[in-house]
Design a protein around this motif. Structure first.
Motif, PDB file in Angstrom:
ATOM      1  N   TYR A 157       5.640 -14.993 -33.731  1.00  0.00           N
ATOM      2  CA  TYR A 157       4.706 -15.237 -32.618  1.00  0.00           C
ATOM      3  C   TYR A 157       3.501 -15.966 -33.194  1.00  0.00           C
ATOM      4  CZ  TYR A 157       3.281 -10.752 -34.667  1.00  0.00           C
ATOM      5  OH  TYR A 157       2.957  -9.760 -35.552  1.00  0.00           O
ATOM      6  N   GLY A 158       2.627 -16.392 -32.293  1.00  0.00           N
ATOM      7  CA  GLY A 158       1.523 -17.266 -32.705  1.00  0.00           C
ATOM      8  C   GLY A 158       0.306 -16.512 -33.224  1.00  0.00           C
ATOM      9  N   TRP A 159      -0.651 -17.285 -33.760  1.00  0.00           N
ATOM     10  CA  TRP A 159      -1.841 -16.700 -34.403  1.00  0.00           C
ATOM     11  C   TRP A 159      -2.724 -15.963 -33.399  1.00  0.00           C
ATOM     12  CZ3 TRP A 159      -1.572 -16.142 -39.361  1.00  0.00           C
ATOM     13  CH2 TRP A 159      -0.764 -17.006 -40.092  1.00  0.00           C
ATOM     14  N   THR A 160      -2.766 -16.426 -32.150  1.00  0.00           N
ATOM     15  CA  THR A 160      -3.592 -15.732 -31.154  1.00  0.00           C
ATOM     16  C   THR A 160      -3.014 -14.336 -30.885  1.00  0.00           C
ATOM     17  OG1 THR A 160      -2.386 -16.991 -29.500  1.00  0.00           O
ATOM     18  CG2 THR A 160      -4.598 -17.755 -30.031  1.00  0.00           C
ATOM     19  N   ASP A 161      -1.677 -14.230 -30.821  1.00  0.00           N
ATOM     20  CA  ASP A 161      -1.058 -12.905 -30.663  1.00  0.00           C
ATOM     21  C   ASP A 161      -1.362 -12.031 -31.879  1.00  0.00           C
ATOM     22  OD1 ASP A 161       0.054 -13.755 -28.301  1.00  0.00           O
ATOM     23  OD2 ASP A 161       2.067 -12.998 -28.759  1.00  0.00           O
ATOM     24  N   ALA A 162      -1.337 -12.623 -33.068  1.00  0.00           N
ATOM     25  CA  ALA A 162      -1.602 -11.840 -34.288  1.00  0.00           C
ATOM     26  C   ALA A 162      -3.014 -11.253 -34.238  1.00  0.00           C
ATOM     27  CB  ALA A 162      -1.426 -12.724 -35.524  1.00  0.00           C
ATOM     28  N   LEU A 163      -3.972 -12.053 -33.781  1.00  0.00           N
ATOM     29  CA  LEU A 163      -5.362 -11.570 -33.677  1.00  0.00           C
ATOM     30  C   LEU A 163      -5.467 -10.461 -32.628  1.00  0.00           C
ATOM     31  CD1 LEU A 163      -7.172 -15.032 -33.877  1.00  0.00           C
ATOM     32  CD2 LEU A 163      -7.329 -13.208 -35.584  1.00  0.00           C
ATOM     33  N   THR A 164      -4.777 -10.629 -31.506  1.00  0.00           N
ATOM     34  CA  THR A 164      -4.805  -9.613 -30.445  1.00  0.00           C
ATOM     35  C   THR A 164      -4.167  -8.313 -30.939  1.00  0.00           C
ATOM     36  OG1 THR A 164      -4.651 -11.380 -28.828  1.00  0.00           O
ATOM     37  CG2 THR A 164      -4.155  -9.174 -28.034  1.00  0.00           C
ATOM     38  N   ARG A 165      -3.009  -8.427 -31.626  1.00  0.00           N
ATOM     39  CA  ARG A 165      -2.343  -7.233 -32.164  1.00  0.00           C
ATOM     40  C   ARG A 165      -3.222  -6.506 -33.183  1.00  0.00           C
ATOM     41  NH1 ARG A 165       4.106  -7.867 -32.683  1.00  0.00           N
ATOM     42  NH2 ARG A 165       4.433  -9.276 -30.938  1.00  0.00           N
ATOM     43  N   ALA A 166      -4.121  -7.268 -33.835  1.00  0.00           N
ATOM     44  CA  ALA A 166      -5.023  -6.658 -34.818  1.00  0.00           C
ATOM     45  C   ALA A 166      -6.194  -5.960 -34.126  1.00  0.00           C
ATOM     46  CB  ALA A 166      -5.530  -7.724 -35.785  1.00  0.00           C
ATOM     47  N   GLY A 167      -6.189  -5.952 -32.795  1.00  0.00           N
ATOM     48  CA  GLY A 167      -7.209  -5.213 -32.051  1.00  0.00           C
ATOM     49  C   GLY A 167      -8.438  -6.033 -31.703  1.00  0.00           C
ATOM     50  N   LEU A 168      -8.370  -7.358 -31.921  1.00  0.00           N
ATOM     51  CA  LEU A 168      -9.535  -8.203 -31.635  1.00  0.00           C
ATOM     52  C   LEU A 168      -9.507  -8.670 -30.175  1.00  0.00           C
ATOM     53  CD1 LEU A 168      -9.668 -10.193 -34.983  1.00  0.00           C
ATOM     54  CD2 LEU A 168     -10.802  -8.052 -34.367  1.00  0.00           C
ATOM     55  N   THR A 169     -10.675  -9.021 -29.666  1.00  0.00           N
ATOM     56  CA  THR A 169     -10.780  -9.438 -28.258  1.00  0.00           C
ATOM     57  C   THR A 169     -11.332 -10.867 -28.189  1.00  0.00           C
ATOM     58  OG1 THR A 169     -13.026  -8.612 -28.096  1.00  0.00           O
ATOM     59  CG2 THR A 169     -11.275  -7.079 -27.496  1.00  0.00           C
ATOM     60  N   ASP A 170     -11.428 -11.369 -26.975  1.00  0.00           N
ATOM     61  CA  ASP A 170     -11.953 -12.730 -26.744  1.00  0.00           C
ATOM     62  C   ASP A 170     -11.279 -13.752 -27.656  1.00  0.00           C
ATOM     63  OD1 ASP A 170     -13.784 -11.739 -24.854  1.00  0.00           O
ATOM     64  OD2 ASP A 170     -15.197 -11.224 -26.428  1.00  0.00           O
ATOM     65  N   VAL A 171      -9.974 -13.633 -27.777  1.00  0.00           N
ATOM     66  CA  VAL A 171      -9.229 -14.505 -28.705  1.00  0.00           C
ATOM     67  C   VAL A 171      -9.100 -15.903 -28.103  1.00  0.00           C
ATOM     68  CG1 VAL A 171      -6.996 -14.851 -29.824  1.00  0.00           C
ATOM     69  CG2 VAL A 171      -7.997 -12.552 -29.707  1.00  0.00           C
ATOM     70  N   THR A 172      -9.513 -16.896 -28.867  1.00  0.00           N
ATOM     71  CA  THR A 172      -9.424 -18.281 -28.389  1.00  0.00           C
ATOM     72  C   THR A 172      -8.991 -19.198 -29.529  1.00  0.00           C
ATOM     73  OG1 THR A 172     -11.740 -18.602 -28.966  1.00  0.00           O
ATOM     74  CG2 THR A 172     -11.271 -18.185 -26.641  1.00  0.00           C
ATOM     75  N   THR A 173      -8.566 -20.393 -29.167  1.00  0.00           N
ATOM     76  CA  THR A 173      -8.245 -21.425 -30.160  1.00  0.00           C
ATOM     77  C   THR A 173      -9.065 -22.658 -29.857  1.00  0.00           C
ATOM     78  OG1 THR A 173      -5.967 -20.667 -30.391  1.00  0.00           O
ATOM     79  CG2 THR A 173      -6.417 -22.913 -31.099  1.00  0.00           C
ATOM     80  N   ARG A 174      -9.610 -23.238 -30.921  1.00  0.00           N
ATOM     81  CA  ARG A 174     -10.298 -24.524 -30.775  1.00  0.00           C
ATOM     82  C   ARG A 174      -9.642 -25.468 -31.780  1.00  0.00           C
ATOM     83  NH1 ARG A 174     -15.603 -26.525 -32.892  1.00  0.00           N
ATOM     84  NH2 ARG A 174     -15.603 -24.664 -34.153  1.00  0.00           N
ATOM     85  N   SER A 175      -9.224 -26.634 -31.307  1.00  0.00           N
ATOM     86  CA  SER A 175      -8.597 -27.589 -32.218  1.00  0.00           C
ATOM     87  C   SER A 175      -9.511 -28.786 -32.390  1.00  0.00           C
ATOM     88  CB  SER A 175      -7.232 -28.017 -31.679  1.00  0.00           C
ATOM     89  OG  SER A 175      -6.377 -26.895 -31.677  1.00  0.00           O
ATOM     90  N   ILE A 176      -9.675 -29.190 -33.635  1.00  0.00           N
ATOM     91  CA  ILE A 176     -10.633 -30.256 -33.944  1.00  0.00           C
ATOM     92  C   ILE A 176      -9.878 -31.505 -34.394  1.00  0.00           C
ATOM     93  CG2 ILE A 176     -12.600 -30.911 -35.385  1.00  0.00           C
ATOM     94  CD1 ILE A 176     -13.227 -27.963 -35.690  1.00  0.00           C
ATOM     95  N   LEU A 177     -10.146 -32.582 -33.686  1.00  0.00           N
ATOM     96  CA  LEU A 177      -9.517 -33.854 -34.047  1.00  0.00           C
ATOM     97  C   LEU A 177     -10.456 -34.624 -34.977  1.00  0.00           C
ATOM     98  CD1 LEU A 177      -7.712 -36.261 -31.633  1.00  0.00           C
ATOM     99  CD2 LEU A 177      -9.446 -37.154 -33.185  1.00  0.00           C
TER     100      LEU A 177
END
Ligand SMILES: C[S@@+](CC[C@H](N)C(=O)[O-])C[C@H]1O[C@@H](n2cnc3c(N)ncnc32)[C@H](O)[C@@H]1O
Length: 298
Positions: free
Chosen positions: A188-208
């Motif tokens: 599964y993806g990194w956002t799911d990994a952060l959520t499973r670790a008990g963290l909240t407000d999980v977001t992704t920002r991609s920088i070009l």
């Protein structure tokens, strides 16, 4: 079997720390908050982000750079020149050695391209999340899009050479993960990994980031050195050497790239060849890197 000898990567990681200074400074400034007291870079490599964090953090605060390899950590120590505390610890050993190394709850933990080298990535994310102060953020720089630098048709070999290099590298990456002792899949993806670790407000920002053609001589040399490193890593005939620009040893012969593509790369990377990449005016760098952030409960 694909094993990485991190000490052989130390020089290259130090060079990236220097060449990525601007990107690191921008990202550090966007992540640090005025109230932050402790920031950490885990799997710090040459210490580029640790140095940027030290510059972005409020006065009188602490930045800790952690890496599992002593030679790599030495490069970070030199690069950060006293602005950062450098500590040896591995994400593979659970939270406690990391907690001891940091010595205070962390307001910001940064881990770029390092968690994907941990045998159990979810356990590593769990361990990092457990080190956060209330409201602290864990930022994982992982993935994004494959960088584009070459025209599709180079006039030598089959078009699509860079795409095939990406695919070969992807297979190499899978073999590298399979070779880690005690490796655990993370399907599964990194956002799911952060959520499973008990963290909240999980977001992704991609920088070009983009450097358009024509590149400066320095950008071009860096790009060519990067291709050389990637091709050597995938070339069973390349003799592993120590130091800058080379690195990964191969235990068994495996053909990641076709013989035809390897022959084309040999011409593109040979300064004596008419097809040497350094003669081209159409090289560019277009890259997209993703940063996944989760926050500990207050
Ligand atoms: C691909 S490099 C990335 C370096 C740097 N963060 C960057 O983005 O340029 C991966 C780094 O993670 C470190 N590393 C690998 N496995 C580790 C582990 N289990 N615990 C801590 N650091 C680790 C390596 O020594 C190396 O410095």
């Amino acid at each position: 079997m694909v094993e990485i000898e991190w000490r052989e990567e130390a020089g290259r990681l130090r060079a990236s720390a220097a060449s990525e200074a601007e990107w690191n400074a921008t990202v550090a400034a966007s992540l640090v908050r005025d109230s932050d007291k402790v920031a950490v870079d885990v799997g710090c490599g040459g210490g580029g982000m640790a140095k940027a964090l030290a510059e972005a953090m409020p006065a009188g605060t602490t930045v800790v750079a952690i890496d599992a390899d002593p030679d790599v950590l030495e490069q970070a120590r030199e690069h950060t020149a006293g602005a950062v505390r450098c500590e040896l610890a591995s994400m593979d050993d659970g939270a406690e050695p990391l907690r001891k190394a940091i010595d205070a709850p962390a307001d910001l933990i940064w881990a770029s391209a390092s968690v994907h080298h941990a045998a159990d990535q979810q356990s590593a994310v769990d361990a990092l999340a457990s080190l956060l102060a209330p409201g602290g953020r864990l930022a994982l720089a992982e993935g994004g899009l494959p960088t584009r630098s070459l025209p599709w048709d180079l006039g030598v070999g089959e078009p699509g050479l860079e795409l095939r290099l990406d695919l070969a590298q992807d297979r190499w990456f899978a073999a590298m993960r399979d070779s880690l002792p005690g490796t655990v899949p993370m399907p599964y993806g990194w956002t799911d990994a952060l959520t499973r670790a008990g963290l909240t407000d999980v977001t992704t920002r991609s920088i070009l980031s983009e450097s358009s053609a024509p590149l400066s001589a320095e950008q071009r040399d860096r790009l060519i050195a990067g291709f050389q490193h990637r091709v050597d890593r995938l070339n069973p005939d390349a003799v592993p050497t120590h130091g800058h620009g080379h690195g990964h040893g191969h235990v068994e012969v495996q053909e990641w790239l076709s013989r035809e593509d390897l022959a084309v790369w040999a011409r593109l990377l040979d300064p004596e060849s008419e097809q040497y990449l350094g003669r081209r005016t159409d090289l560019a760098v277009l890259s997209v890197r993703s940063i996944h952030v989760g926050q500990a409960l207050r």
